[in-house]
Design an enzyme around this catalytic site. Structure first.
Site, PDB file in Angstrom:
ATOM      1  N   GLY A 105       0.310  30.710 -37.649  1.00  0.00           N
ATOM      2  CA  GLY A 105      -0.093  31.647 -38.687  1.00  0.00           C
ATOM      3  C   GLY A 105       0.617  31.253 -39.964  1.00  0.00           C
ATOM      4  O   GLY A 105       1.852  31.131 -39.974  1.00  0.00           O
ATOM      5  N   ALA A 106      -0.159  31.071 -41.039  1.00  0.00           N
ATOM      6  CA  ALA A 106       0.396  30.466 -42.249  1.00  0.00           C
ATOM      7  C   ALA A 106       1.660  31.165 -42.766  1.00  0.00           C
ATOM      8  O   ALA A 106       2.694  30.508 -42.951  1.00  0.00           O
ATOM      9  CB  ALA A 106      -0.689  30.399 -43.328  1.00  0.00           C
ATOM     10  N   ARG A 134       3.204  20.573 -39.450  1.00  0.00           N
ATOM     11  CA  ARG A 134       1.767  20.894 -39.490  1.00  0.00           C
ATOM     12  C   ARG A 134       1.258  20.683 -40.919  1.00  0.00           C
ATOM     13  O   ARG A 134       1.912  21.066 -41.875  1.00  0.00           O
ATOM     14  CB  ARG A 134       1.507  22.335 -39.007  1.00  0.00           C
ATOM     15  CG  ARG A 134       1.997  22.509 -37.547  1.00  0.00           C
ATOM     16  CD  ARG A 134       1.385  23.695 -36.858  1.00  0.00           C
ATOM     17  NE  ARG A 134      -0.052  23.578 -36.729  1.00  0.00           N
ATOM     18  CZ  ARG A 134      -0.844  24.604 -36.408  1.00  0.00           C
ATOM     19  NH1 ARG A 134      -0.314  25.790 -36.206  1.00  0.00           N
ATOM     20  NH2 ARG A 134      -2.150  24.436 -36.297  1.00  0.00           N
ATOM     21  N   GLN A 159      -6.454  32.368 -30.011  1.00  0.00           N
ATOM     22  CA  GLN A 159      -5.597  33.296 -30.752  1.00  0.00           C
ATOM     23  C   GLN A 159      -6.179  34.711 -30.777  1.00  0.00           C
ATOM     24  O   GLN A 159      -5.449  35.698 -30.778  1.00  0.00           O
ATOM     25  CB  GLN A 159      -5.422  32.831 -32.208  1.00  0.00           C
ATOM     26  CG  GLN A 159      -4.553  31.607 -32.415  1.00  0.00           C
ATOM     27  CD  GLN A 159      -5.363  30.330 -32.416  1.00  0.00           C
ATOM     28  OE1 GLN A 159      -6.464  30.279 -31.865  1.00  0.00           O
ATOM     29  NE2 GLN A 159      -4.829  29.290 -33.017  1.00  0.00           N
ATOM     30  N   ASP A 217      -5.096  29.728 -44.486  1.00  0.00           N
ATOM     31  CA  ASP A 217      -3.981  28.777 -44.381  1.00  0.00           C
ATOM     32  C   ASP A 217      -3.710  28.073 -45.700  1.00  0.00           C
ATOM     33  O   ASP A 217      -2.598  27.610 -45.947  1.00  0.00           O
ATOM     34  CB  ASP A 217      -4.247  27.762 -43.270  1.00  0.00           C
ATOM     35  CG  ASP A 217      -4.121  28.420 -41.919  1.00  0.00           C
ATOM     36  OD1 ASP A 217      -5.105  29.053 -41.473  1.00  0.00           O
ATOM     37  OD2 ASP A 217      -3.026  28.360 -41.320  1.00  0.00           O
ATOM     38  N   ASN A 253      -9.046  27.884 -43.255  1.00  0.00           N
ATOM     39  CA  ASN A 253      -8.555  28.832 -42.257  1.00  0.00           C
ATOM     40  C   ASN A 253      -8.947  28.269 -40.891  1.00  0.00           C
ATOM     41  O   ASN A 253      -9.580  27.215 -40.789  1.00  0.00           O
ATOM     42  CB  ASN A 253      -9.154  30.232 -42.501  1.00  0.00           C
ATOM     43  CG  ASN A 253      -8.479  31.311 -41.660  1.00  0.00           C
ATOM     44  OD1 ASN A 253      -7.256  31.357 -41.563  1.00  0.00           O
ATOM     45  ND2 ASN A 253      -9.272  32.164 -41.033  1.00  0.00           N
ATOM     46  N   LYS A 254      -8.575  28.953 -39.854  1.00  0.00           N
ATOM     47  CA  LYS A 254      -8.822  28.508 -38.473  1.00  0.00           C
ATOM     48  C   LYS A 254     -10.257  28.025 -38.283  1.00  0.00           C
ATOM     49  O   LYS A 254     -11.192  28.607 -38.809  1.00  0.00           O
ATOM     50  CB  LYS A 254      -8.531  29.695 -37.545  1.00  0.00           C
ATOM     51  CG  LYS A 254      -8.714  29.452 -36.061  1.00  0.00           C
ATOM     52  CD  LYS A 254      -7.978  28.255 -35.540  1.00  0.00           C
ATOM     53  CE  LYS A 254      -6.514  28.232 -35.917  1.00  0.00           C
ATOM     54  NZ  LYS A 254      -5.908  26.880 -35.786  1.00  0.00           N
TER      55      LYS A 254
END
Lengths: 346, 346
Positions: free
Chosen positions: B47-48, B89, B196, B237, B247-248
């Site tokens: 999670g950012a 990451r 998630q 993110d 994002n994801k």
């Protein structure tokens, strides 16, 4: 084909157990119609055309099991067999089509002895299976003309040999393009929750030597948007007269994403998947399956116990997202209402 | 909050192990910066915003570990610590933001003793964590104004308390709407491959008593098309200057489906997620993770060994699909280039 999805042998029905793929290639033997019905419900066999074959073979088995003194008693019990087979799964119309075809054969032989009727039903079930293979090869032949050299084809769920008597509908198109030396590649959506793509489509493609890349469902849009997908080809469980198509959950999303990215979206299905009695897709019943399919994978919990779950097994893709429908009689596009009736010979 | 995502305690970093949720609620203790880096890589924490906090705390731990005679040696080694943290990451910008903020504090204290610098770094890391909680509450306050009474909100991945120091960004909006008595319901995409949504978002919502329904990713379009979703809220993110949002994986698909069905699509993220150095989303690096995340679930194979795999962990949603971006400074919509710079105070 290097495997048999379903066959009639020694008055029993043999099916590859699709719940155990890709780990194990196991063939189950069914000797009574109720166990065939359970196998359809439990997805030992799945895929609209394969379900049509299984239902027909189930009815043929049931006819052998009936103990009757009179034709009236036989036909009453046969009706009961058909009803039990029809209650297994609601969305794929091929199930009802297969059962109706068996009923018509029984009716046509009403003047014959019970054993002759039983024999006619067995032959009809085997004929449905054999025809399906020919149909899939024709779908493949038509469909391959739409696939460019070097194409990367996205498919969703499994519309392969395992979903039919062999060869497949969407995978039939892919097989035919591969056999024609078109140097294609396939992206297979894993297809949650039942993972038909990861477990079955990937297995078939690897077995066939067709280059296959597995992705999770939510990655399809990413690769379309990056220009890595040439076209999408999927199967169908029921197609309404206007071309609206019910298929595995997630198909609608693939179609919307394809349209947004100007990628052709093809549906490959036999004429038996048409339900011209429905004017549009809103009338197609959508099966909702058990919550455990979403919350558990191979028996292991992946979600907290207290959460609610929805599990629709199919969705409906409106015809406006479909570039063309590929049938064994040819490719239909544009005015589906006219084209599908013509293909069906109505 | 009934759990702590990350905290600094007795010169160690404590994190809830997100790889073991929802089955077990286990807290790990990290006493050196390299193990924090491994925890970020291995998604013990993800999670950012949470990654931003973890990276800052990792740098603070690293500063304590440095053995140096001179300031020059200390700062050279600190640079090395920061580089190792930065390589964990690539997509979430909060990681780099957190590290940069720590570097600036070290620089500002260059005239002080090494122990004073170490102390300042520790305080800064804790401050980042505390600020994040306040930021999330403000995001929630702004976002809740966009949520109608009785809304059903779709969310993707986990942008919850677990993705932040607590409360959450997208789930912060949901929590705030719930606390305001708006009688909301949530649909949570399970979010393959790492799940998630199923493992973390569902767990948080059940713990919080907010009605939650878990679906697989490919069902989101179905429920949107049926009119069952009021709006979508997701985290981010990295957000480029023009509003394009990483994002994801799967977020892009949700956004396209929302637009197609005229459903508002909101991104909730702190200002620290903005990367105004990037003019658009095409410049955001997309992490590709290991194939096993797709082919195995909890160590069990769900695909044949011979299949290729792609596993991009993120995608970019172009700004034109985003109805509004909810930050702690207010809601930005329309001209993102202007609005985001203004929110960031640049």
């Amino acid at each position: 084909m290097s495997f048999r999805t379903i066959e009639w042998r020694d008055n029993a029905v043999i099916m590859i157990d699709q719940t155990r793929l890709p780990g194990e290639e196991v063939y189950n033997t069914y000797e009574d119609f109720k166990s065939v019905a359970e196998a359809i419900k439990g997805m030992i066999i799945r895929g609209a055309p394969a379900i049509g074959v299984a239902a027909a073979m189930g009815v043929a088995l049931g006819a052998r099991e009936i103990i009757a003194d009179t034709h009236e008693s036989f036909f009453r019990q046969l009706e009961n067999v058909c009803e039990i087979m029809a209650r297994t799964r609601p969305t794929a119309v091929n199930l009802f089509w297969g059962i109706e075809r068996m009923k018509r054969v029984a009716e046509a032989h009403r003047g014959k002895s019970l054993d002759q009727i039983r024999e006619a039903l067995k032959k009809e079930a085997i004929r449905i299976e054999e025809e399906d293979l020919t149909i899939c090869r024709n779908i493949g032949k038509w469909g391959a003309t739409l696939i460019p050299q070097g194409a990367t084809i996205l498919t969703h769920c499994n519309a392969g040999g395992l979903a039919t008597a062999g060869y497949g509908t969407a995978l039939g198109v892919i097989r035919a393009a591969h056999e024609a030396g078109k140097n294609i590649k396939v992206f297979a959506d894993e297809t949650r929750p039942w993972l038909q793509g990861a477990r079955l489509t990937a297995w078939e493609l690897v077995k066939e030597g067709i280059p296959a890349t597995l992705i999770s469902d939510n990655m399809a849009g990413f690769f379309m948007n990056r220009g890595e997908i040439t076209c999408c080809v999927v199967g169908a469980d029921r197609i309404a007269a206007n071309g609206d198509t019910a298929n595995k959950i997630g198909t609608y999303s693939v179609a919307v994403l394809a349209k947004e990215n100007n990628i052709p979206f093809y549906v490959a299905a036999p004429i038996s998947t048409l339900d011209l009695s429905l004017s549009d897709g809103s009338q197609i019943p959508i099966e909702e399956r058990h919550r455990d399919e979403v919350t558990h994978i191979k028996g292991i919990a992946i979600a907290p116990a207290g959460v609610s779950v929805r599990n629709p097994a199919f969705d409906v893709t409106p015809a406006r997202y479909i570039t063309a429908i590929i049938t064994e009689k040819g490719i239909v596009s544009g005015d589906y209402l006219f084209g599908l009736r013509k293909a069906a010979g109505i």
